[in-house]
Write a protein that holds these residues in place. Structure first.
Motif, PDB file in Angstrom:
ATOM      1  N   LEU A   1      -7.477   6.353   1.362  1.00 47.66           N
ATOM      2  CA  LEU A   1      -7.554   4.916   1.088  1.00 47.66           C
ATOM      3  C   LEU A   1      -6.446   4.518   0.115  1.00 47.66           C
ATOM      4  O   LEU A   1      -6.540   4.768  -1.084  1.00 47.66           O
ATOM      5  CB  LEU A   1      -8.919   4.553   0.504  1.00 47.66           C
ATOM      6  CG  LEU A   1      -9.109   3.069   0.156  1.00 47.66           C
ATOM      7  CD1 LEU A   1      -9.065   2.206   1.416  1.00 47.66           C
ATOM      8  CD2 LEU A   1     -10.421   2.840  -0.595  1.00 47.66           C
TER       9      LEU A   1
ATOM     10  N   THR B   1      -4.500   1.746  -2.078  1.00 52.75           N
ATOM     11  CA  THR B   1      -4.836   0.471  -2.703  1.00 52.75           C
ATOM     12  C   THR B   1      -3.606  -0.094  -3.386  1.00 52.75           C
ATOM     13  O   THR B   1      -2.885   0.625  -4.080  1.00 52.75           O
ATOM     14  CB  THR B   1      -5.972   0.651  -3.734  1.00 52.75           C
ATOM     15  OG1 THR B   1      -7.137   1.132  -3.068  1.00 52.75           O
ATOM     16  CG2 THR B   1      -6.305  -0.680  -4.415  1.00 52.75           C
TER      17      THR B   1
ATOM     18  N   ARG C   1      -6.447  -3.125   0.417  1.00 56.56           N
ATOM     19  CA  ARG C   1      -6.620  -1.692   0.638  1.00 56.56           C
ATOM     20  C   ARG C   1      -7.169  -1.495   2.044  1.00 56.56           C
ATOM     21  O   ARG C   1      -7.904  -2.338   2.553  1.00 56.56           O
ATOM     22  CB  ARG C   1      -7.556  -1.089  -0.407  1.00 56.56           C
ATOM     23  CG  ARG C   1      -8.952  -1.681  -0.388  1.00 56.56           C
ATOM     24  CD  ARG C   1      -9.663  -1.505  -1.719  1.00 56.56           C
ATOM     25  NE  ARG C   1     -11.052  -1.974  -1.626  1.00 56.56           N
ATOM     26  CZ  ARG C   1     -11.403  -3.273  -1.721  1.00 56.56           C
ATOM     27  NH1 ARG C   1     -10.482  -4.203  -1.873  1.00 56.56           N
ATOM     28  NH2 ARG C   1     -12.673  -3.621  -1.627  1.00 56.56           N
ATOM     29  N   ARG C   2      -6.802  -0.407   2.668  1.00 61.37           N
ATOM     30  CA  ARG C   2      -7.270  -0.145   4.039  1.00 61.37           C
ATOM     31  C   ARG C   2      -7.195   1.345   4.303  1.00 61.37           C
ATOM     32  O   ARG C   2      -6.134   1.953   4.156  1.00 61.37           O
ATOM     33  CB  ARG C   2      -6.424  -0.905   5.058  1.00 61.37           C
ATOM     34  CG  ARG C   2      -6.990  -0.898   6.476  1.00 61.37           C
ATOM     35  CD  ARG C   2      -6.131  -1.763   7.379  1.00 61.37           C
ATOM     36  NE  ARG C   2      -6.774  -2.068   8.643  1.00 61.37           N
ATOM     37  CZ  ARG C   2      -6.612  -1.378   9.766  1.00 61.37           C
ATOM     38  NH1 ARG C   2      -5.838  -0.294   9.787  1.00 61.37           N
ATOM     39  NH2 ARG C   2      -7.230  -1.745  10.880  1.00 61.37           N
TER      40      ARG C   2
ATOM     41  N   ALA D   1      -1.633  -1.838   7.519  1.00 60.88           N
ATOM     42  CA  ALA D   1      -1.810  -0.419   7.196  1.00 60.88           C
ATOM     43  C   ALA D   1      -0.785   0.052   6.178  1.00 60.88           C
ATOM     44  O   ALA D   1      -1.028   1.016   5.445  1.00 60.88           O
ATOM     45  CB  ALA D   1      -1.713   0.430   8.462  1.00 60.88           C
TER      46      ALA D   1
ATOM     47  N   THR E   1     -14.300   2.680   4.022  1.00 56.03           N
ATOM     48  CA  THR E   1     -14.152   1.342   4.603  1.00 56.03           C
ATOM     49  C   THR E   1     -13.625   0.385   3.540  1.00 56.03           C
ATOM     50  O   THR E   1     -13.655   0.671   2.344  1.00 56.03           O
ATOM     51  CB  THR E   1     -15.490   0.787   5.138  1.00 56.03           C
ATOM     52  OG1 THR E   1     -16.425   0.677   4.054  1.00 56.03           O
ATOM     53  CG2 THR E   1     -16.063   1.680   6.228  1.00 56.03           C
ATOM     54  N   SER E   2     -13.152  -0.756   4.008  1.00 55.33           N
ATOM     55  CA  SER E   2     -12.776  -1.870   3.131  1.00 55.33           C
ATOM     56  C   SER E   2     -12.888  -3.124   3.977  1.00 55.33           C
ATOM     57  O   SER E   2     -12.987  -3.055   5.211  1.00 55.33           O
ATOM     58  CB  SER E   2     -11.343  -1.697   2.609  1.00 55.33           C
ATOM     59  OG  SER E   2     -10.402  -2.218   3.530  1.00 55.33           O
TER      60      SER E   2
ATOM     61  N   TRP F   1     -10.629  -4.869   4.887  1.00 55.06           N
ATOM     62  CA  TRP F   1      -9.454  -4.942   5.750  1.00 55.06           C
ATOM     63  C   TRP F   1      -9.554  -4.040   6.988  1.00 55.06           C
ATOM     64  O   TRP F   1      -8.641  -4.008   7.801  1.00 55.06           O
ATOM     65  CB  TRP F   1      -8.205  -4.626   4.935  1.00 55.06           C
ATOM     66  CG  TRP F   1      -7.812  -5.791   4.078  1.00 55.06           C
ATOM     67  CD1 TRP F   1      -6.963  -6.799   4.416  1.00 55.06           C
ATOM     68  CD2 TRP F   1      -8.286  -6.100   2.768  1.00 55.06           C
ATOM     69  NE1 TRP F   1      -6.873  -7.715   3.392  1.00 55.06           N
ATOM     70  CE2 TRP F   1      -7.667  -7.314   2.363  1.00 55.06           C
ATOM     71  CE3 TRP F   1      -9.153  -5.478   1.887  1.00 55.06           C
ATOM     72  CZ2 TRP F   1      -7.904  -7.903   1.120  1.00 55.06           C
ATOM     73  CZ3 TRP F   1      -9.392  -6.065   0.650  1.00 55.06           C
ATOM     74  CH2 TRP F   1      -8.773  -7.265   0.289  1.00 55.06           C
ATOM     75  N   ASN F   2     -10.662  -3.331   7.140  1.00 55.34           N
ATOM     76  CA  ASN F   2     -10.891  -2.651   8.431  1.00 55.34           C
ATOM     77  C   ASN F   2     -12.297  -2.910   8.972  1.00 55.34           C
ATOM     78  O   ASN F   2     -12.657  -2.407  10.033  1.00 55.34           O
ATOM     79  CB  ASN F   2     -10.617  -1.149   8.335  1.00 55.34           C
ATOM     80  CG  ASN F   2     -11.714  -0.369   7.643  1.00 55.34           C
ATOM     81  OD1 ASN F   2     -12.391  -0.864   6.743  1.00 55.34           O
ATOM     82  ND2 ASN F   2     -11.871   0.888   8.047  1.00 55.34           N
TER      83      ASN F   2
ATOM     84  N   TYR G   1      -8.883  -7.541  10.755  1.00 51.69           N
ATOM     85  CA  TYR G   1      -8.054  -6.575  11.483  1.00 51.69           C
ATOM     86  C   TYR G   1      -8.869  -5.731  12.453  1.00 51.69           C
ATOM     87  O   TYR G   1      -8.653  -4.539  12.621  1.00 51.69           O
ATOM     88  CB  TYR G   1      -7.234  -5.726  10.495  1.00 51.69           C
ATOM     89  CG  TYR G   1      -6.318  -6.616   9.685  1.00 51.69           C
ATOM     90  CD1 TYR G   1      -5.136  -7.089  10.223  1.00 51.69           C
ATOM     91  CD2 TYR G   1      -6.687  -7.033   8.402  1.00 51.69           C
ATOM     92  CE1 TYR G   1      -4.319  -7.952   9.497  1.00 51.69           C
ATOM     93  CE2 TYR G   1      -5.871  -7.900   7.666  1.00 51.69           C
ATOM     94  CZ  TYR G   1      -4.691  -8.348   8.226  1.00 51.69           C
ATOM     95  OH  TYR G   1      -3.888  -9.203   7.516  1.00 51.69           O
TER      96      TYR G   1
ATOM     97  N   PRO H   1     -11.358  -0.840  14.320  1.00 52.35           N
ATOM     98  CA  PRO H   1     -10.205  -1.390  13.600  1.00 52.35           C
ATOM     99  C   PRO H   1      -8.925  -1.243  14.428  1.00 52.35           C
ATOM    100  O   PRO H   1      -8.755  -0.266  15.163  1.00 52.35           O
ATOM    101  CB  PRO H   1     -10.130  -0.529  12.333  1.00 52.35           C
ATOM    102  CG  PRO H   1     -11.506   0.018  12.162  1.00 52.35           C
ATOM    103  CD  PRO H   1     -12.043   0.224  13.550  1.00 52.35           C
TER     104      PRO H   1
END
Length: 401
Positions: A188, A190, A207-208, A249, A265-266, A268-269, A273, A286
Motif C-alpha cells: 500500500l 501512500t 493511497r491504493r 496506481a 483496501t482503500s 481508491w480501490n 476506480y 478494481p
C-alpha cells in the motif's frame, strides 16, 4: 521534522527548476506522513499556458493540437496534471521513505518503519523505463458529447495522457533490500498530499494497494523524468510508477509503503476506480490495465483543405503492450484504411495518414487502434457512472474548406 512555511517566490522558483521546498511531518506525526504545505501558487505549481493546456482547477489537460509531432516523449512542462487536492512542496534534504508492515521479513509497525533517504534509494539501483502515463478518466467527456450519457468527474478530452522516460529504482529491488516475507500479499503506497475531503468526508491522503506480484514485476520508485528531476506537480521528490496500469496506481509524493501479508483496501480501490453503474455488477474488481486508445494531433474542430494531400498524424497506446496497427476512416466509419506507423513504440506509437480531400463542409475523421494483445477500439464504450476507460473510437470533427 518540523513543518516549514515558504514564500510564493520560493515555491514558484522551485517548481520552475524541478526542485522543491519544504513539506515535512510535524512532531509526533505518523511515520511516512507529512503536514501538507500551503501552496501559494495554487493547486498546480507549473505554468499552464492556454495554448498548451485546458485547465480544470486542480487538474490540467494537454492539448493535442499543441503536441510536437517530432518529439516522441512528453516533456514534464507539457504533461497533464491530476491532483486530488494541491501539489505539496517537499524538502528532498529531509525526505525519507517509510516502509513497514506484516509482510516484511522482519515485521514492523507504522511507528517503527525502515526509512530510506533518496541517496540510499539511488544506491540500491537505477533503471530507466519509457511508459505511457494516463488518467483513468481520460476521454470522459465523450460519454456525453458522443454517446449522450451523463457521468461524473473531470470532463477530460483525450489529453490526460503522456509518454515519459522515468528514472528510478525497481520496487522489487527496494523490497528485497529491506526484506520481504514469502507470505506478502499487497503493498500500500501512500502519498504526502493533503487529505482528500469530498462532501464533508475526509478520506485521508491518496493511497491504493498494489498486488505483490505487480510490485515485484515492473513497478518503479521514480525520482526523475526525461533526464530531469521530477517537477513538484509530477511527484517530486519520489513517486511510484506502475507501467501499463491506470494513473491512480502511480502514487505521487510517496511517503510510505505498507507491505502486508493480508489483502489491503482503500477508497481508491473500493469506492472509486472500479466500474459501477450501467450494466456492471456491484462486485466489479478494481481497474488495473489501461485500454487501447488513439488520438489525432489536431484542434477539436480541425480545418482541412478541400484539395487534400495534407499529412495528418496522431498517436495510439495501450496498457497491454505495443500497438499492432491503426486504421483510419475519413467518412465516419464506412470505410477504413491502414495508417502508417512510425514506430511500434515501447510506450505509444505515432501514426500518419495523408488526407485525400473531400467536398466542402463538415466531415468526421476517425482512428481505430489495435494492440498486440488483439484488443481493438470499439465504436461504443459501455456506460459506467464515473466515466472511466472511454476507449471507443473518437469521432473527430473536421471542416473542409
Amino acid at each position: 521534522m518540523n513543518a516549514t512555511r515558504t514564500s510564493r517566490r520560493t515555491v514558484v522558483k522551485a517548481a520552475a527548476l524541478g526542485a522543491a521546498v519544504v513539506t515535512t511531518g510535524a512532531p509526533g506525526a505518523a511515520p511516512g506522513f507529512a503536514e501538507p504545505a500551503t501552496a501559494p501558487a495554487g493547486p498546480i505549481l507549473k505554468p499552464l499556458p492556454e495554448k498548451y493546456f485546458y485547465s480544470y482547477g486542480t487538474n490540467a489537460e494537454t492539448r493535442w493540437d499543441a503536441v510536437s509531432w517530432a518529439r516522441y516523449g512528453t516533456e514534464q512542462s507539457r504533461l497533464f496534471v491530476r491532483n486530488h487536492t494541491s501539489t505539496p512542496v517537499i524538502d528532498p534534504k529531509t525526505y525519507s521513505l517509510a516502509i513497514h508492515g506484516s509482510g516484511l521479513r522482519d515485521p514492523r509497525g507504522a511507528d517503527q518503519p525502515v526509512r530510506l533517504t533518496l541517496a540510499q534509494l539511488k544506491r540500491i539501483g537505477r533503471t530507466y523505463r519509457t511508459a505511457v502515463h494516463e488518467c483513468t478518466g481520460n476521454g470522459r467527456s465523450y460519454f456525453a458529447s458522443q454517446q449522450g450519457q451523463t457521468v461524473s468527474g473531470t470532463a477530460w478530452k483525450l489529453g490526460a495522457v503522456g509518454a515519459v522516460t522515468w528514472e528510478g529504482v525497481r520496487l522489487a529491488d527496494v523490497l528485497r533490500h529491506v526484506g520481504i516475507s514469502p507470505d506478502a500479499v499487497d503493498v500500500l503506497p501512500t502519498g504526502l498530499d493533503a487529505p482528500y475531503v469530498d462532501k464533508g468526508v475526509d478520506y485521508g491522503p491518496v493511497r491504493r494497494p498494489l498486488p505483490i506480484a505487480k510490485a515485484l514485476d515492473d513497478a518503479l520508485l521514480v525520482w526523475g523524468a526525461n533526464g530531469e528531476p521530477l517537477l513538484p506537480d509530477h511527484g517530486f521528490p519520489l513517486r511510484l510508477v506502475v507501467p501499463g496500469w491506470i494513473g491512480i496506481a502511480s502514487i505521487k509524493w510517496l511517503g510510505s509503503l505498507e507491505v502486508s501479508d493480508t489483502a489491503l483496501t482503500s477508497p481508491w480501490n473500493t469506492k472509486w476506480y472500479r466500474m459501477t453503474g450501467g450494466d456492471y455488477p456491484t462486485d466489479s474488481p478494481p481497474l488495473t490495465v489501461l485500454p487501447v486508445k488513439s488520438a489525432w494531433e489536431l484542434p477539436e474542430v480541425a480545418t482541412l483543405p478541400r484539395g487534400g494531400g495534407k499529412l495528418l498524424h496522431g498517436r495510439a497506446w495501450s496498457g497491454a503492450g505495443r500497438i499492432a496497427r491503426v486504421e483510419v476512416s475519413t467518412d465516419g466509419g464506412t470505410r477504413w484504411k491502414r495508417a502508417t506507423l512510425l514506430e511500434h513504440g515501447q510506450a505509444w506509437s505515432r501514426f500518419w495518414f495523408r488526407w485525400p480531400g473531400a467536398s466542402p463542409g463538415e466531415h468526421t475523421l476517425m482512428a481505430r487502434a489495435t494492440d498486440v494483445a488483439g484488443r481493438t477500439q470499439p465504436l461504443v464504450t459501455p456506460l459506467n457512472s464515473n466515466g472511466y476507460f472511454f476507449d471507443a473510437v473518437v469521432r473527430h470533427r473536421v471542416l473542409v474548406k
